[in-house]
Design a protein around this motif. Structure first.
Motif, PDB file in Angstrom:
ATOM      1  N   LEU A 170      -7.297 -15.088 -21.216  1.00  0.00           N
ATOM      2  CA  LEU A 170      -7.266 -15.958 -20.103  1.00  0.00           C
ATOM      3  C   LEU A 170      -5.842 -15.515 -19.349  1.00  0.00           C
ATOM      4  CD1 LEU A 170      -8.587 -19.623 -21.296  1.00  0.00           C
ATOM      5  CD2 LEU A 170      -9.852 -17.648 -20.193  1.00  0.00           C
ATOM      6  N   PHE A 173     -14.417 -18.511 -15.374  1.00  0.00           N
ATOM      7  CA  PHE A 173     -13.117 -17.641 -15.310  1.00  0.00           C
ATOM      8  C   PHE A 173     -13.367 -16.668 -14.416  1.00  0.00           C
ATOM      9  CE2 PHE A 173     -10.835 -14.132 -17.760  1.00  0.00           C
ATOM     10  CZ  PHE A 173      -9.682 -14.668 -17.091  1.00  0.00           C
ATOM     11  N   ASP A 174     -12.253 -16.361 -13.622  1.00  0.00           N
ATOM     12  CA  ASP A 174     -11.908 -15.461 -12.721  1.00  0.00           C
ATOM     13  C   ASP A 174     -11.215 -14.182 -13.426  1.00  0.00           C
ATOM     14  OD1 ASP A 174     -11.136 -13.813 -10.708  1.00  0.00           O
ATOM     15  OD2 ASP A 174     -11.271 -15.361  -9.175  1.00  0.00           O
ATOM     16  N   PHE A 194      -9.207 -20.165 -14.572  1.00  0.00           N
ATOM     17  CA  PHE A 194     -10.385 -20.796 -15.315  1.00  0.00           C
ATOM     18  C   PHE A 194     -10.462 -22.040 -14.342  1.00  0.00           C
ATOM     19  CE2 PHE A 194      -6.794 -21.498 -18.073  1.00  0.00           C
ATOM     20  CZ  PHE A 194      -6.908 -23.028 -18.459  1.00  0.00           C
ATOM     21  N   CYS A 220      -9.184 -26.423 -11.077  1.00  0.00           N
ATOM     22  CA  CYS A 220      -8.740 -24.916 -11.686  1.00  0.00           C
ATOM     23  C   CYS A 220      -7.462 -24.851 -12.320  1.00  0.00           C
ATOM     24  CB  CYS A 220      -9.066 -23.759 -10.684  1.00  0.00           C
ATOM     25  SG  CYS A 220      -7.977 -23.673  -9.180  1.00  0.00           S
ATOM     26  N   ASN A 258      -4.486 -22.165 -14.732  1.00  0.00           N
ATOM     27  CA  ASN A 258      -4.166 -20.896 -15.344  1.00  0.00           C
ATOM     28  C   ASN A 258      -3.111 -21.104 -16.335  1.00  0.00           C
ATOM     29  OD1 ASN A 258      -1.546 -20.752 -14.161  1.00  0.00           O
ATOM     30  ND2 ASN A 258      -2.436 -19.619 -12.197  1.00  0.00           N
ATOM     31  N   LYS A 316     -11.507 -17.701  -5.358  1.00  0.00           N
ATOM     32  CA  LYS A 316     -12.406 -16.868  -6.264  1.00  0.00           C
ATOM     33  C   LYS A 316     -12.615 -15.571  -5.789  1.00  0.00           C
ATOM     34  CE  LYS A 316     -14.941 -20.916  -8.096  1.00  0.00           C
ATOM     35  NZ  LYS A 316     -16.099 -21.519  -8.367  1.00  0.00           N
ATOM     36  N   CYS A 363     -17.643 -19.234 -19.316  1.00  0.00           N
ATOM     37  CA  CYS A 363     -17.002 -18.856 -20.615  1.00  0.00           C
ATOM     38  C   CYS A 363     -16.985 -20.027 -21.539  1.00  0.00           C
ATOM     39  CB  CYS A 363     -15.487 -18.576 -20.413  1.00  0.00           C
ATOM     40  SG  CYS A 363     -14.484 -17.918 -21.702  1.00  0.00           S
TER      41      CYS A 363
END
Length: 348
Positions: free
Chosen positions: A251, A296-297, A303, A312, A314, A325, A332
């Motif tokens: 992540l 999840f990007d 995420f 969101c 991180n 996005k 996930c």
């Protein structure tokens, strides 16, 4: 200390949180001192990687492909240590997944399975649901993958949805008419166990990243790290019901996976996130997502809540106020069910 960023996409307000107890965590050299040089996930090679990537590229050139709606999945459906490739053209009612397997150095197509671009998988038995809804009826079969082909375990049919129109209601198991009770007993004998939804886990544009990293964590993690995560998973398995799940995913982009725990599949079920720190397993404060998963990007290392897109986070500390996005996304948290067999499989 590790900086953790959160943003509500609805308000576009950014909050930076310093997580107590997370100092010298994954981005710190202290967490990796006295350990041998780590193998990079993308350096791990499997025979199926390039053939599957070529299959996806071929799919992208077909009329079934949609840049907006197509997805894919990568799961070991027959417990042979090699994942199957599942392509989902879209999520419409009559859309089946295209399932491929790899053996003897080549890809073979098993054929279509499921509807709405996905299907249900029962890991404990290895059974796949191939169910189709019609106008007032449901028909399908439960099957496994055996010697590179589907093997039917049970077929079913009922038209109970036509009761309001005055139709004669029929229940069938293996093409033999049975009572409603016999029908329900036969179906429950297969479906009365925890399951996973298969088919739409990854966006197509994430294929290169997925095929060259997500199946490699067993080789990337050291034996001590695998033991730490295994102990944590075994501990957590006692706290949740059979529908809890888990997944390893990087992540924060440092090629050391976090451990994501899915608390279940109901709307109020969230995910917990653990990471390796100084020969221990630490947990991020709070819970994340809904329906037991997070989005999840891969590109932006962000995420987010899948079903509402209102929040969101991180683990990199980068500002999220203007986050948008990318097209490299995944769902996930639910790659595996949280049980002993899956814990072993995850670290092979």
């Amino acid at each position: 200390m590790k900086i953790f960023s959160f943003v509500s996409l609805a308000s576009a307000t950014t909050i930076s949180l310093t997580l107590i107890g997370c100092s010298n965590s994954k981005n710190s050299s202290d967490s990796e001192k006295d350990t041998p040089e780590r193998v990079a996930s993308k350096s791990i090679s499997f025979d199926w990687q390039q053939p599957y990537l070529s299959t996806i590229e071929t799919f992208k050139g077909s009329p079934d492909y949609s840049s907006e709606n197509s997805r894919f999945d990568l799961r070991d459906l027959n417990n042979d240590g090699t994942p199957e490739l599942i392509l989902s053209p879209n999520f419409e009612r009559n859309t089946a997944c295209k399932v491929y397997t790899f053996s003897d150095g080549s890809v073979s197509e098993l054929g279509d399975n499921g509807s709405y671009g996905q299907f249900t998988f029962y890991p404990d038995s290895g059974i796949l649901s191939n169910e189709h809804d019609g106008d007032g009826f449901v028909i399908g079969e439960y099957r496994t993958i055996d010697n590179g082909a589907y093997k039917e375990k049970l077929s079913f049919y009922n038209n109970s949805g036509s009761a309001s129109s005055g139709a004669t209601i029929t229940y069938e198991i293996n093409k033999n008419e049975v009572s409603m009770r016999e029908y329900n007993d036969a179906i429950t004998a297969i479906t009365g166990f925890a399951s996973l939804d298969i088919g739409r886990k990854y966006t197509i544009e994430s294929a290169d990243t997925v095929l060259h990293s997500t199946e490699s964590w067993g080789a990337v993690l050291t034996e001590n790290e695998k033991a730490l995560y295994t102990a944590k998973l075994t501990e957590l398995a006692q706290q949740y019901d059979d529908y809890a799940g888990f997944e390893l995913a990087d992540l924060d982009g440092n090629d050391i996976p976090e451990l994501i725990i899915s608390e279940g599949i109901d709307q109020d079920k969230t995910c917990r996130i653990f990471y390796l720190k100084d020969d221990t397993v630490a947990e991020l404060e709070g819970t994340y997502g809904s329906l037991g998963q997070i989005g999840f990007d891969f590109k932006n290392m962000v995420f987010f809540t899948v079903d509402s897109n209102k929040q969101c986070w991180n683990m990199t500390g980068k500002p999220l106020k203007n986050y948008e996005k990318s097209d490299r996304l995944m769902e996930c948290g639910r790659k595996y069910l949280l049980n002993d067999a899956s814990i072993v499989a995850a670290f092979q």
